[in-house]
Write a protein that holds these residues in place. Sequence first.
Motif, mmCIF file in Angstrom:
data_model
loop_
_atom_site.group_PDB
_atom_site.id
_atom_site.type_symbol
_atom_site.label_atom_id
_atom_site.label_comp_id
_atom_site.label_asym_id
_atom_site.label_seq_id
_atom_site.Cartn_x
_atom_site.Cartn_y
_atom_site.Cartn_z
ATOM 1 N N VAL A 901 0.834 -1.195 0.000
ATOM 2 C CA VAL A 901 0.000 0.000 0.000
ATOM 3 C C VAL A 901 0.872 1.250 0.000
ATOM 4 O O VAL A 901 1.912 1.298 0.658
ATOM 5 C CB VAL A 901 -1.008 -0.032 1.185
ATOM 6 N N GLY A 902 0.464 2.232 -0.776
ATOM 7 C CA GLY A 902 1.233 3.468 -0.871
ATOM 8 C C GLY A 902 0.339 4.565 -1.408
ATOM 9 O O GLY A 902 -0.836 4.320 -1.709
ATOM 10 N N ASP A 903 0.893 5.757 -1.576
ATOM 11 C CA ASP A 903 -0.010 6.825 -1.996
ATOM 12 C C ASP A 903 0.489 7.673 -3.145
ATOM 13 O O ASP A 903 -0.302 8.318 -3.817
ATOM 14 C CB ASP A 903 -0.318 7.744 -0.818
ATOM 15 N N ASP A 907 5.476 5.216 -5.287
ATOM 16 C CA ASP A 907 4.992 3.865 -4.985
ATOM 17 C C ASP A 907 4.517 3.120 -6.226
ATOM 18 O O ASP A 907 4.330 1.908 -6.191
ATOM 19 C CB ASP A 907 3.831 3.947 -3.978
ATOM 20 N N GLU A 908 4.329 3.856 -7.322
ATOM 21 C CA GLU A 908 3.734 3.235 -8.504
ATOM 22 C C GLU A 908 4.581 2.098 -9.060
ATOM 23 O O GLU A 908 4.066 1.044 -9.428
ATOM 24 C CB GLU A 908 3.491 4.281 -9.598
ATOM 25 N N ALA A 937 -1.876 0.407 -9.033
ATOM 26 C CA ALA A 937 -2.473 -0.443 -7.994
ATOM 27 C C ALA A 937 -3.803 -0.995 -8.480
ATOM 28 O O ALA A 937 -4.475 -0.389 -9.303
ATOM 29 C CB ALA A 937 -2.666 0.358 -6.715
ATOM 30 N N ARG A 938 -4.174 -2.157 -7.941
ATOM 31 C CA ARG A 938 -5.417 -2.792 -8.386
ATOM 32 C C ARG A 938 -6.623 -2.311 -7.582
ATOM 33 O O ARG A 938 -7.757 -2.505 -7.996
ATOM 34 C CB ARG A 938 -5.293 -4.316 -8.248
ATOM 35 N N TRP A 939 -6.362 -1.770 -6.392
ATOM 36 C CA TRP A 939 -7.464 -1.302 -5.546
ATOM 37 C C TRP A 939 -7.117 0.057 -4.951
ATOM 38 O O TRP A 939 -5.964 0.480 -4.985
ATOM 39 C CB TRP A 939 -7.712 -2.279 -4.388
ATOM 40 N N PHE A 940 -8.102 0.699 -4.387
ATOM 41 C CA PHE A 940 -7.800 1.929 -3.656
ATOM 42 C C PHE A 940 -8.586 1.959 -2.355
ATOM 43 O O PHE A 940 -9.588 1.235 -2.199
ATOM 44 C CB PHE A 940 -8.113 3.170 -4.508
ATOM 45 N N VAL A 941 -8.095 2.759 -1.434
ATOM 46 C CA VAL A 941 -8.867 3.074 -0.221
ATOM 47 C C VAL A 941 -8.921 4.590 -0.131
ATOM 48 O O VAL A 941 -8.030 5.264 -0.638
ATOM 49 C CB VAL A 941 -8.211 2.478 1.042
ATOM 50 N N PRO A 942 -9.960 5.126 0.515
ATOM 51 C CA PRO A 942 -10.131 6.581 0.461
ATOM 52 C C PRO A 942 -9.083 7.379 1.226
ATOM 53 O O PRO A 942 -8.724 8.464 0.795
ATOM 54 C CB PRO A 942 -11.515 6.818 1.063
#
Length: 958
Positions: A901-903, A907-908, A937-942
């Motif tokens: 996980v990264g932002d 991180d890409e 990334a395949r998913w995201f979180v807010p």
Amino acid sequence: MVADSTVLTTGRLLVATFFLPETISFQVPTRDKDGRFRTNSKSSNDGPGVSSTTQRPATLIPPLAAVDTSNGAMSDETQRSAPTSRGAPNDMSMAPKGILPPSTPSNPPRYFRTTSSTGEAVTTIPRPIANKAERLKDHERPGLPQRSSYHGQLSVPPPSILAPPAETKEKEKLVSVFPAAAPRPTLNQPRSKAGDHPSISIHKSQPHRRPSIDSAKVFAEAAWTVEKAYSGNIGLHNAVNSIQGQLSKRIWIGTLGMATDTLNDRTREDIKAELALNHSSVPVFVHDSDFDGHYHQFCKQILWPIFHYVLPDNLRSKSYEDGSWKHYVAVNRAFADTIVENYRQGDTIWVNDYHLMLVPNMIRERLPDASIGFFLHVPFPSSEIFRCLHVRKEVLQGLLGADLVGFQTYSFARHFVQTCSRLLSVESTPKGIQLESTAVNVGIFPIGIDTKSLRIKRQDPEVAQWVKELKEKYQGMKLIVARDKLDYIKGVRQKMLAFERFLNLHPEWLGKIVLIQVALSTSEQNEVQGQVSDVVTRINSKFSSLSYQPIVFLRQDITFSQYLGLLTAADLCLITSLRDGMNLTSHEYVVCQEEQKNPLVLSEFAGTYGSLGACLRVNPWNYTEVAEAIYEGLTMKEEEKVIRWNELSKHVCTNTAQFWASDFVSELVKVHGDVQRRYSIHIPLLSMDVVLPEFRAAKRRLLLLDYDGTLLPYERASSVRAKGKTSHEDMFKIIQQLTNDPKNIVYIMSGRVQESLDEAFGAIDNIGLCAEGGCFLKPAGKKTWETQVQEGDTQWRKKVMEMFEYYRERTPGSEIEEKTIPIVWHYRQADNPSYGLWQARECQNHIEEAIGSIYPIHAVVGRKCLEVMPRDVSKAQATKTIVEGLRQQYGTDAIDFIFCVGDDRSDEDMFEYCNSQALDGEQRVVTCTVGSKSSEARWFVPGVSTVLQGLQALAQNA
Ligand SMILES: *[C@@H]1O[C@H](CO)[C@@H](O)[C@H](O)[C@H]1NC(C)=O
Ligand SMILES: *[C@@H]1O[C@H](CO)[C@@H](O)[C@H](O)[C@H]1NC(C)=O
């Protein structure tokens, strides 16, 4: 290279180019001497010898403007000296009513010209393209079958290349070759026929009257035929046609290059149907005024000069600027509309050249999923020049609607990326340009020649004959050859001055060297020609003797076999363009030198220089340098010649026209797939319900967690230690809990320095740390940091510091952070954040250019900062080291679950690497970015809190 049998795309290929390969010819009645209408359908293909009194059918040959897009030069000579030598010179053509610009010698008509050879004044449009220069170009272009009428011209005595060096005739020619201000339409014609020439009559006393017949009606009823257009980008036409076998279907989209306002709807529909049925072409109908404003004004007077580093002469072109832009937009809009109308799901769209730069985005707005490529034939200037264009942003944004933007050379591509990042503040990446929610790939596709068909043409016995004659004529002398348009940017004057310098520096060559310069007319001819002719005359009068004249200057074109003969007989080819896109004369020279392997002197400003590194490079502005290159070329040893030629030939033979077209299309298909996958499918919200069962089932899990922005919100990152530590402490507890589970291997992947991470996580025993974006690693359970950077060279840091200092001083509020390896310039606190961003882009460009070319570093734009670090260091690289280390320790199936996980952008590449691990093995991989945005990334979180909740769920459900 793509093999012939490869299928490039299963859908159709739509190629939008300003001029279609076809145009329409109308047979309309004309009046004979007695005033009766005649509708004579006799073919107009007789040779130029037809007498002017012969009655001809009137044929509307549409007003065309020549465009030489393959080297960027546009020729309007065809409007001036256009008269056909292809058809009968007295062919009559009739224009639709009401679109007749004034026709005077000093203001050559843009569209039509009036003339008469039947006694009745009618409006005619002579076939404008078929003069010799244009026709030679046809032959130069790859793959075009030789036209016999071309050779018909050989009956015209070509004094040209064999112009006697000793005779005074040459002198006469020089004088006569430069006419007074009025254009000389007869330059390409045999002198004696001048009187037959339709366009001559314009300048004579013939009164010109409007046609007395109702042209709208005439055009509604007139018979017409589809003809091959002798304008437009013939290189493109041939290259695309040569790959048809690899396409399911190819469709051209473009204008007919003619005035169409007076055509009625039925005629238009009929033309459309005929073109669709038999030519797979779709015409774009634009208003005549738009055609003129777009092509003759905006393209020719504003865009073309700027793209060739000639700043427009403000006084003259200012008046066009606002008005003609409107027409440019209108024509681009008409193209976009036509493309959208004809588009089918799965099609691939190729938009070609600078006439259509707004089209990609206009299509994108309506077809978000379409696969769109744009190719620019002309140079893309440095951003300093491009900035001067008043509609610079609109143009760039238009281009950024494409998935792939292709250029001829590396430097044009780099200029484009740099210009976008400077003017639009978008991020540049190694692949191209990163936009908010998509990416635009930038690629280099140097166009080439069709070597196979050129070799066949060289077999023509006429070529051998010319070689023989040249060799005999100039026995005992060396030949330097060149053929250029007299455009300012071709540097013919500079070449002459350099040759003069050569003769001065090496007088021993006097009498042993001849420079044959074929010079083609151009729009600026009067001005430039004057300058060149002065020089030529001076040099020739200075160095000539009774039996010797150093420069043979031909103000007329030569036939194609003469051209090939000249290139074959040459001892040196001298190209000194001050700027050009991709002129392929040098390629043709290389092919013609298969036997002799003589050297090529090439300007560093020529588009081909980027590919032909084995030439002798010159700066055409330094005459001494060019003179020395000439000397070097003439005296070069045989072995060196061979080595250089082999090198040149390797490039020319692999980068052919066919390869160019197939390479562009296959790259477009590929990048479109990538872009689709990454951006148009919105990545889903990460659901712990999906992750948890996998997580529980796994035997050993690797957790890669970014720190700032992922575990800690940005706003509080700096103040968190001082103030309320609640979220920090919660986070800390969760991490501790995760590391306590022996099945988990937890790494913090941060850009921070080692000390900062030690301070934050030192209390946790079993945690792995990665500092400074991958420069240092501290594996879980170890006490010492391992460096990931090659020992030694850190000289770049000093240079980067100097550069950063410069920008810090000029950007109030910005600051420099020196990490152990990377250096960061922050402008988060800058007084004026948008100025900070601007400065960051400038600084990035400077660093990459000045320092990145010497040291292996790269400059990464982060959140309100610019970070410079070694090129081979990244979080992805560090992750690879971690994963490989674990596999060594525990075997190849060491880990069966990765959670990453990264932002931000750093991180890409880590996501990309982790995703690739999912492919080769049993591992489950979850890559997740913070915030909904385009990502690998395949998913995201807010947000950060959701990251922590998720980690907590993992910690508690293990
Ligand atoms: C190259 O330049 C010559 C002379 O300026 C011009 O006639 C020709 O059309 C150009 N050819 C190509 C393929 O660019
Ligand atoms: C021109 O080129 C010559 C030879 O390469 C070089 O010695 C000279 O310094 C150059 N002149 C200038 C003004 O740069």
